[in-house]
Design a protein around this motif. Structure first.
Motif, PDB file in Angstrom:
ATOM      1  N   LYS A  53       3.456   8.646  -1.216  1.00  0.00           N
ATOM      2  CA  LYS A  53       3.290   8.271  -2.615  1.00  0.00           C
ATOM      3  C   LYS A  53       2.367   7.058  -2.678  1.00  0.00           C
ATOM      4  O   LYS A  53       2.453   6.158  -1.839  1.00  0.00           O
ATOM      5  N   GLY A  54       1.506   7.037  -3.691  1.00  0.00           N
ATOM      6  CA  GLY A  54       0.604   5.907  -3.855  1.00  0.00           C
ATOM      7  C   GLY A  54      -0.847   6.337  -3.857  1.00  0.00           C
ATOM      8  O   GLY A  54      -1.163   7.532  -3.811  1.00  0.00           O
ATOM      9  N   THR A  55      -1.729   5.338  -3.908  1.00  0.00           N
ATOM     10  CA  THR A  55      -3.168   5.582  -3.990  1.00  0.00           C
ATOM     11  C   THR A  55      -3.876   4.966  -2.794  1.00  0.00           C
ATOM     12  O   THR A  55      -3.725   3.766  -2.530  1.00  0.00           O
ATOM     13  N   ILE A  56      -4.632   5.782  -2.082  1.00  0.00           N
ATOM     14  CA  ILE A  56      -5.450   5.297  -0.969  1.00  0.00           C
ATOM     15  C   ILE A  56      -6.738   4.717  -1.547  1.00  0.00           C
ATOM     16  O   ILE A  56      -7.357   5.301  -2.438  1.00  0.00           O
ATOM     17  N   SER A  57      -7.134   3.572  -1.032  1.00  0.00           N
ATOM     18  CA  SER A  57      -8.368   2.940  -1.513  1.00  0.00           C
ATOM     19  C   SER A  57      -9.322   2.711  -0.356  1.00  0.00           C
ATOM     20  O   SER A  57      -8.976   2.909   0.806  1.00  0.00           O
ATOM     21  N   ARG A  58     -10.522   2.300  -0.705  1.00  0.00           N
ATOM     22  CA  ARG A  58     -11.495   1.984   0.340  1.00  0.00           C
ATOM     23  C   ARG A  58     -11.066   0.749   1.108  1.00  0.00           C
ATOM     24  O   ARG A  58     -10.319  -0.090   0.608  1.00  0.00           O
ATOM     25  N   SER A  59     -11.576   0.651   2.309  1.00  0.00           N
ATOM     26  CA  SER A  59     -11.250  -0.497   3.142  1.00  0.00           C
ATOM     27  C   SER A  59     -11.722  -1.774   2.480  1.00  0.00           C
ATOM     28  O   SER A  59     -12.713  -1.789   1.743  1.00  0.00           O
ATOM     29  N   THR A  60     -10.992  -2.864   2.728  1.00  0.00           N
ATOM     30  CA  THR A  60     -11.353  -4.152   2.138  1.00  0.00           C
ATOM     31  C   THR A  60     -12.691  -4.675   2.645  1.00  0.00           C
ATOM     32  O   THR A  60     -13.295  -5.535   2.020  1.00  0.00           O
ATOM     33  N   ASP A  61     -13.173  -4.153   3.785  1.00  0.00           N
ATOM     34  CA  ASP A  61     -14.472  -4.609   4.287  1.00  0.00           C
ATOM     35  C   ASP A  61     -15.626  -3.797   3.712  1.00  0.00           C
ATOM     36  O   ASP A  61     -16.782  -3.969   4.102  1.00  0.00           O
ATOM     37  N   GLY A  62     -15.308  -2.896   2.768  1.00  0.00           N
ATOM     38  CA  GLY A  62     -16.368  -2.142   2.095  1.00  0.00           C
ATOM     39  C   GLY A  62     -16.827  -0.911   2.846  1.00  0.00           C
ATOM     40  O   GLY A  62     -17.762  -0.226   2.403  1.00  0.00           O
ATOM     41  N   GLY A  63     -16.185  -0.594   3.968  1.00  0.00           N
ATOM     42  CA  GLY A  63     -16.595   0.577   4.731  1.00  0.00           C
ATOM     43  C   GLY A  63     -16.300   1.868   3.991  1.00  0.00           C
ATOM     44  O   GLY A  63     -15.376   1.948   3.184  1.00  0.00           O
ATOM     45  N   THR A  64     -17.101   2.874   4.240  1.00  0.00           N
ATOM     46  CA  THR A  64     -16.941   4.153   3.534  1.00  0.00           C
ATOM     47  C   THR A  64     -16.181   5.180   4.362  1.00  0.00           C
ATOM     48  O   THR A  64     -15.747   6.195   3.830  1.00  0.00           O
ATOM     49  N   THR A  65     -16.036   4.945   5.656  1.00  0.00           N
ATOM     50  CA  THR A  65     -15.345   5.914   6.503  1.00  0.00           C
ATOM     51  C   THR A  65     -13.929   5.491   6.862  1.00  0.00           C
ATOM     52  O   THR A  65     -13.160   6.281   7.400  1.00  0.00           O
ATOM     53  N   THR A  97       2.888   2.496  12.544  1.00  0.00           N
ATOM     54  CA  THR A  97       1.656   3.049  11.970  1.00  0.00           C
ATOM     55  C   THR A  97       1.303   4.387  12.616  1.00  0.00           C
ATOM     56  O   THR A  97       1.669   4.662  13.768  1.00  0.00           O
ATOM     57  N   ILE A  98       0.576   5.203  11.851  1.00  0.00           N
ATOM     58  CA  ILE A  98      -0.070   6.376  12.418  1.00  0.00           C
ATOM     59  C   ILE A  98      -1.494   6.403  11.882  1.00  0.00           C
ATOM     60  O   ILE A  98      -1.727   6.150  10.685  1.00  0.00           O
ATOM     61  N   THR A  99      -2.442   6.633  12.750  1.00  0.00           N
ATOM     62  CA  THR A  99      -3.846   6.689  12.362  1.00  0.00           C
ATOM     63  C   THR A  99      -4.339   8.111  12.553  1.00  0.00           C
ATOM     64  O   THR A  99      -4.173   8.693  13.635  1.00  0.00           O
ATOM     65  N   ILE A 100      -4.938   8.666  11.481  1.00  0.00           N
ATOM     66  CA  ILE A 100      -5.468  10.028  11.554  1.00  0.00           C
ATOM     67  C   ILE A 100      -6.919  10.048  11.091  1.00  0.00           C
ATOM     68  O   ILE A 100      -7.388   9.120  10.409  1.00  0.00           O
ATOM     69  N   ARG A 101      -7.613  11.097  11.474  1.00  0.00           N
ATOM     70  CA  ARG A 101      -8.955  11.365  10.957  1.00  0.00           C
ATOM     71  C   ARG A 101      -8.869  12.613  10.096  1.00  0.00           C
ATOM     72  O   ARG A 101      -8.442  13.668  10.555  1.00  0.00           O
ATOM     73  N   THR A 102      -9.226  12.492   8.822  1.00  0.00           N
ATOM     74  CA  THR A 102      -9.092  13.600   7.883  1.00  0.00           C
ATOM     75  C   THR A 102     -10.184  14.633   8.085  1.00  0.00           C
ATOM     76  O   THR A 102     -11.126  14.431   8.855  1.00  0.00           O
ATOM     77  N   LYS A 103     -10.061  15.752   7.349  1.00  0.00           N
ATOM     78  CA  LYS A 103     -11.058  16.809   7.423  1.00  0.00           C
ATOM     79  C   LYS A 103     -12.449  16.317   7.015  1.00  0.00           C
ATOM     80  O   LYS A 103     -13.468  16.852   7.469  1.00  0.00           O
ATOM     81  N   LYS A 104     -12.487  15.315   6.152  1.00  0.00           N
ATOM     82  CA  LYS A 104     -13.770  14.775   5.676  1.00  0.00           C
ATOM     83  C   LYS A 104     -14.297  13.654   6.573  1.00  0.00           C
ATOM     84  O   LYS A 104     -15.280  12.995   6.241  1.00  0.00           O
ATOM     85  N   GLY A 105     -13.620  13.439   7.698  1.00  0.00           N
ATOM     86  CA  GLY A 105     -14.089  12.434   8.647  1.00  0.00           C
ATOM     87  C   GLY A 105     -13.671  11.013   8.327  1.00  0.00           C
ATOM     88  O   GLY A 105     -14.161  10.065   8.947  1.00  0.00           O
ATOM     89  N   LYS A 106     -12.740  10.830   7.373  1.00  0.00           N
ATOM     90  CA  LYS A 106     -12.262   9.498   7.016  1.00  0.00           C
ATOM     91  C   LYS A 106     -11.126   9.099   7.958  1.00  0.00           C
ATOM     92  O   LYS A 106     -10.263   9.917   8.295  1.00  0.00           O
ATOM     93  N   THR A 107     -11.109   7.848   8.350  1.00  0.00           N
ATOM     94  CA  THR A 107     -10.037   7.329   9.192  1.00  0.00           C
ATOM     95  C   THR A 107      -9.047   6.564   8.326  1.00  0.00           C
ATOM     96  O   THR A 107      -9.433   5.673   7.560  1.00  0.00           O
ATOM     97  N   VAL A 108      -7.767   6.922   8.438  1.00  0.00           N
ATOM     98  CA  VAL A 108      -6.727   6.306   7.614  1.00  0.00           C
ATOM     99  C   VAL A 108      -5.558   5.899   8.509  1.00  0.00           C
ATOM    100  O   VAL A 108      -5.100   6.695   9.323  1.00  0.00           O
ATOM    101  N   THR A 109      -5.090   4.663   8.334  1.00  0.00           N
ATOM    102  CA  THR A 109      -3.891   4.199   9.035  1.00  0.00           C
ATOM    103  C   THR A 109      -2.760   4.069   8.023  1.00  0.00           C
ATOM    104  O   THR A 109      -2.842   3.264   7.097  1.00  0.00           O
ATOM    105  N   PHE A 110      -1.716   4.871   8.207  1.00  0.00           N
ATOM    106  CA  PHE A 110      -0.578   4.885   7.288  1.00  0.00           C
ATOM    107  C   PHE A 110       0.568   4.045   7.848  1.00  0.00           C
ATOM    108  O   PHE A 110       0.806   4.049   9.058  1.00  0.00           O
ATOM    109  N   PRO A 111       1.342   3.365   6.987  1.00  0.00           N
ATOM    110  CA  PRO A 111       2.552   2.674   7.448  1.00  0.00           C
ATOM    111  C   PRO A 111       3.688   3.685   7.603  1.00  0.00           C
ATOM    112  O   PRO A 111       3.934   4.495   6.712  1.00  0.00           O
TER     113      PRO A 111
END
Length: 381
Positions: free
Chosen positions: A178-190, A141-155
């Motif tokens: 490739k693919g679509t990033i979605s909101r976290s399953t816990d409903g978090g916005t960040t 995994t790699i976890t990054i924080r985007t320019k918009k302040g979103k935290t994303v963990t990629f496989p």
């Protein structure tokens, strides 16, 4: 009375002319009745097969959720084969072939047989790019924080990675996927969910361009002192935690921790434990210590040039789901990794049942475009 006798005589003449007896006619009637009953029984037990197409929303290893014509369906695919060229990527168009009859969105009465790419795909999966600062890197995994302040963990299992200027917390990288990033399953916005994408490459430069290696001078022309000459150490990757790469050199029992925060590091087949790297350094290397040497760079083996029997890229975890031709494992660093099982050498003792711990040796070359990995060997973890 005469009419009745005449009728009987006519009936006998008919039986005689046709060569049929009354018994024959009764048998034919009974056989016709049996045939009708059998056809009715076949009709009642006729197997209906159908197909539904839509967009993949989620995949757990044994279940998939898809959207089709604004309806959501969840299928048990534990007995189905997965035959998608891109793997199980959220946002991809897929078809589920099943037997039985759907009742609205209730899938409990059908059996999924196969999941395949949608034949008449309206939209192809496009390559996308996310840019952000690195928060953490592990083998999978790699976890990054985007320019918009979103935290994303990629496989990133088996993903090509190049850090020209080194890697550390805060390093800005480009993630191609490739693919679509979605909101976290816990409903978090960040916090965003990227667990079922296919990451193609990661680099701190755009585009990813690895320089050609500097030619080694002819020994007779090399006038540098021995301590200043570049040397290489061949070692197996054990782990990576952001900027610290842990390796085990050949013939040694002690691990070495390589700081890659200030040096170029290139991993063409990812940072899978078991795979090998060449560490370029100057100085005199002493056993079980890096003291007295200067590390100039780290570069992994090139999987494109390797024979399949020499692959040592591995992923380890607990089986959380399976289909007719895959298993999905949960790794200790939080990744969900799906691997094909067909054709793999399997020495595991758990029967690939849910809850079993396994180590899978895979071929990263065959999963460049897919997030389902081709297993070469499966063994107990």
């Amino acid at each position: 009375m005469k009419k009745i006798i005449a009728l009987c005589i006519c009936s006998c003449l008919v039986f005689t002319m046709t060569g049929c007896t009354l018994g024959d006619m009764l048998k034919e009637y009974i056989n016709n009745e049996d045939t009708a009953v059998q056809e009715s029984s076949v009709e009642k037990h006729r197997v209906y097969m159908d197909e539904i197409t839509g967009t993949l929303v989620d995949f757990t290893g044994s279940q998939l959720t898809m959207e089709s014509e604004e309806q959501t369906y969840t299928f048990d695919v534990s007995q189905a084969t997965l035959e998608c060229a891109d793997g199980m990527i959220t946002g991809d168009e897929i078809s589920v072939i099943y037997e039985g009859q759907l009742s609205d969105t209730d899938t409990s009465m059908v059996k999924a047989l196969k999941v395949a790419d949608e034949f008449h795909q309206k939209t192809q999966l496009k390559e996308r790019t996310s840019q952000g600062e690195v928060l953490n890197l592990t083998p999978n995994t790699i976890t990054i924080r985007t320019k918009k302040g979103k935290t994303v963990t990629f496989p990133v299992t088996g993903t090509e990675q190049y850090y020209q200027n080194g890697l550390n917390v805060g390093t800005w990288v480009y993630v191609h996927y490739k693919g679509t990033i979605s909101r976290s399953t816990d409903g978090g916005t960040t916090v965003l969910n990227a667990s079922h994408l296919k990451v193609l490459s990661i680099s701190d430069i755009e585009p990813l361009t690895v320089p050609e290696p500097t030619p080694t001078p002819v020994p007779s022309e090399d006038t540098r002192e021995e301590k200043d000459k570049e040397k290489q150490l061949h070692a197996a990757i054990q782990n990576i935690s952001t900027n610290v790469l842990t390796v085990l050199s050949s013939g040694s029992n002690a691990s070495l921790n390589i700081d890659i925060s200030q040096i170029p590091a290139y991993f063409k087949g990812g940072v899978a434990p078991g795979s090998y790297v060449n560490i370029t350094y100057t100085g005199e290397l002493k056993e079980n210590t890096l003291e007295g040497i200067t590390i100039l760079g780290v570069s992994s083996e090139d999987p494109d040039t390797m024979a399949e029997r020499n692959f040592s890229f591995t992923v380890t975890g607990t089986i959380v789901g399976s289909t007719a031709n895959t298993v999905t494992i949960q790794t200790s660093d939080g990744a969900s990794v799906t691997c094909f099982t067909e054709g793999a050498q399997n020495s595991s003792t758990g029967g690939l049942s849910i809850g079993s711990g396994v180590r899978i040796t895979f071929n990263p070359v065959l999963s460049r475009e897919s997030n389902i990995y081709t297993s070469l060997k499966i063994e107990d973890a």
